[in-house]
Motif scaffolding. Structure first.
Motif, short mmCIF file in Angstrom:
data_model
loop_
_atom_site.label_atom_id
_atom_site.label_comp_id
_atom_site.label_asym_id
_atom_site.label_seq_id
_atom_site.Cartn_x
_atom_site.Cartn_y
_atom_site.Cartn_z
N ARG A 1 13.68 29.21 27.99
CA ARG A 1 15.06 28.73 27.75
C ARG A 1 16.03 29.91 27.64
NH1 ARG A 1 17.43 28.79 23.20
NH2 ARG A 1 15.48 28.84 22.00
N ILE A 2 15.62 30.94 26.91
CA ILE A 2 16.50 32.11 26.74
C ILE A 2 16.69 32.84 28.07
CG2 ILE A 2 16.68 34.38 25.65
CD1 ILE A 2 15.23 33.10 23.21
N MET A 3 15.61 32.98 28.84
CA MET A 3 15.75 33.62 30.15
C MET A 3 16.69 32.82 31.04
SD MET A 3 12.07 35.27 31.24
CE MET A 3 10.94 34.03 30.58
N SER A 4 16.58 31.51 31.00
CA SER A 4 17.47 30.66 31.80
C SER A 4 18.93 30.88 31.42
CB SER A 4 17.11 29.19 31.61
OG SER A 4 15.79 28.91 32.05
N PRO B 1 17.65 28.39 36.30
CA PRO B 1 16.51 27.82 35.59
C PRO B 1 15.27 28.71 35.67
CG PRO B 1 17.53 26.21 37.06
CD PRO B 1 18.10 27.54 37.40
N VAL B 2 14.61 28.88 34.54
CA VAL B 2 13.31 29.54 34.48
C VAL B 2 12.39 28.63 33.67
CG1 VAL B 2 11.98 31.54 33.71
CG2 VAL B 2 14.30 31.86 34.59
N PHE C 1 14.73 38.91 21.61
CA PHE C 1 14.34 38.63 22.99
C PHE C 1 15.56 38.39 23.87
CE2 PHE C 1 12.84 35.70 26.38
CZ PHE C 1 11.99 36.60 27.01
N ARG C 2 16.59 37.76 23.33
CA ARG C 2 17.81 37.55 24.11
C ARG C 2 18.45 38.89 24.48
NH1 ARG C 2 21.31 33.50 25.31
NH2 ARG C 2 20.04 32.03 24.09
N GLU C 3 18.51 39.81 23.52
CA GLU C 3 19.07 41.12 23.82
C GLU C 3 18.24 41.84 24.88
OE1 GLU C 3 21.13 42.23 19.52
OE2 GLU C 3 19.01 42.64 19.86
#
Length: 298
Positions: free
Chosen positions: A220-223, A229-230, A284-286
């Motif tokens: 979700r964060i990668m998306s 979408p991932v 992880f978002r950073e």
């Protein structure tokens, strides 16, 4: 004098950058062990003492450890190793002898979470890494093992799949949460220990990211960060085994990866409560914004 192994790797390279900025102000000299000095930028080679060769070689570590006080130790992957013991403790035996022979005062090594958990004795590469820690500690040197979970940066191995197909895979249950860490945070902890060598004895220093996430959370964060979408696709351990075997790895190393994955799915990384002292700053978002997205866009 601080000796740095794997100075062109994910952790060793970041550590070297930190020490090049901070060590001179503290009067610290730096020495690196590297197979190919050409992989070091010219500006770096001009500022460090370079010992060429493998840090698994007795003659190389004997030269590198002469006159040194501290060592950063990381065992590189060896797909040709006949056993996990050879890959970790076997690779480290020459260094252990050189630590004693040259009176090295402090060693910081990269290892893994899991010591003391029920699955630690059958966790493949992690079990071998913990045995390596015991070998180094047995020399009597002041030793700190950086006990790490899975690296965020490991996702870069699936860069093409994430970029082209919007998919990444692993063996974890989709909603099972676990810690991860950014390699730059691991390097920062190593730098702090190597520059302030007031510590004594042996022990572990866990390095955790700020949060536990599931594979679905990470997708979700990668998306969000990538603007596309991932999705996460879990793999069975048998598929995982077949994937490694197809890369030409020996049976022992393949089983080591499978056993490590099984152990992580059964609590290997869950035994350390998160505290401010052992929590790295990179979420992880950073990491996705600062590392993954530029790689995808490139």
């Amino acid at each position: 004098m601080i000796v740095i192994t794997t100075p062109t790797g994910q952790i060793g390279g970041r550590l070297l950058d930190i020490l090049l900025n901070e060590a001179p102000d503290r009067g610290e000299e730096l020495r690196v062990i590297v197979r190919d000095p050409g992989k070091l930028p010219d500006a770096v080679r001009a500022r460090v003492d370079v010992v060429t060769g493998s840090h698994g070689d007795a003659e190389v570590v004997d030269r590198a450890f002469a006159g040194a006080d501290a060592v950063f130790w990381l065992v590189p992957p060896d797909p040709r190793a006949p056993s996990l013991d050879t890959a970790y403790s076997g690779f480290t035996h020459a260094a252990a002898k050189a630590i004693t022979a040259h009176g090295i005062g402090h060693v910081v090594g990269v290892s893994a979470l899991g010591r003391g958990t029920p699955v630690a004795g059958r966790a493949g590469h992690v079990t071998a890494s913990l045995a390596m820690d015991d070998l180094i500690a047995g020399t009597g040197v002041a030793y700190r093992a950086l006990a790490c979970p899975s690296f965020m940066d490991n996702l870069l191995r699936q860069l093409a799949s994430i970029r082209d197909d919007g998919v990444y895979t692993d063996t974890a249950a989709p909603d099972r949460t676990a810690p991860t860490a950014a390699t730059r945070d691991i390097a920062a902890v190593a730098a702090g220990l190597l520059l302030d060598r007031s510590w004594t004895g042996t022990g572990e220093v866990p390095v955790l990211g700020p949060e536990d996430l599931s594979a679905n959370d990470m997708a979700r964060i990668m998306s969000d960060v990538l603007g596309r979408p991932v999705r996460y696709e879990p793999r069975s351990l048998e598929d995982f085994r077949a994937g490694f075997a197809g890369r030409g790895l020996g049976d022992a190393l393949v089983e080591g990866y499978v056993n490590m994955a099984y152990a992580k799915n059964n609590g290997l990384d869950d035994g350390v409560p998160r505290t401010p002292r052992i929590t790295g700053p990179t979420t992880f978002r950073e990491w996705c914004e600062q590392v993954l997205r530029p790689e995808v866009q490139a």
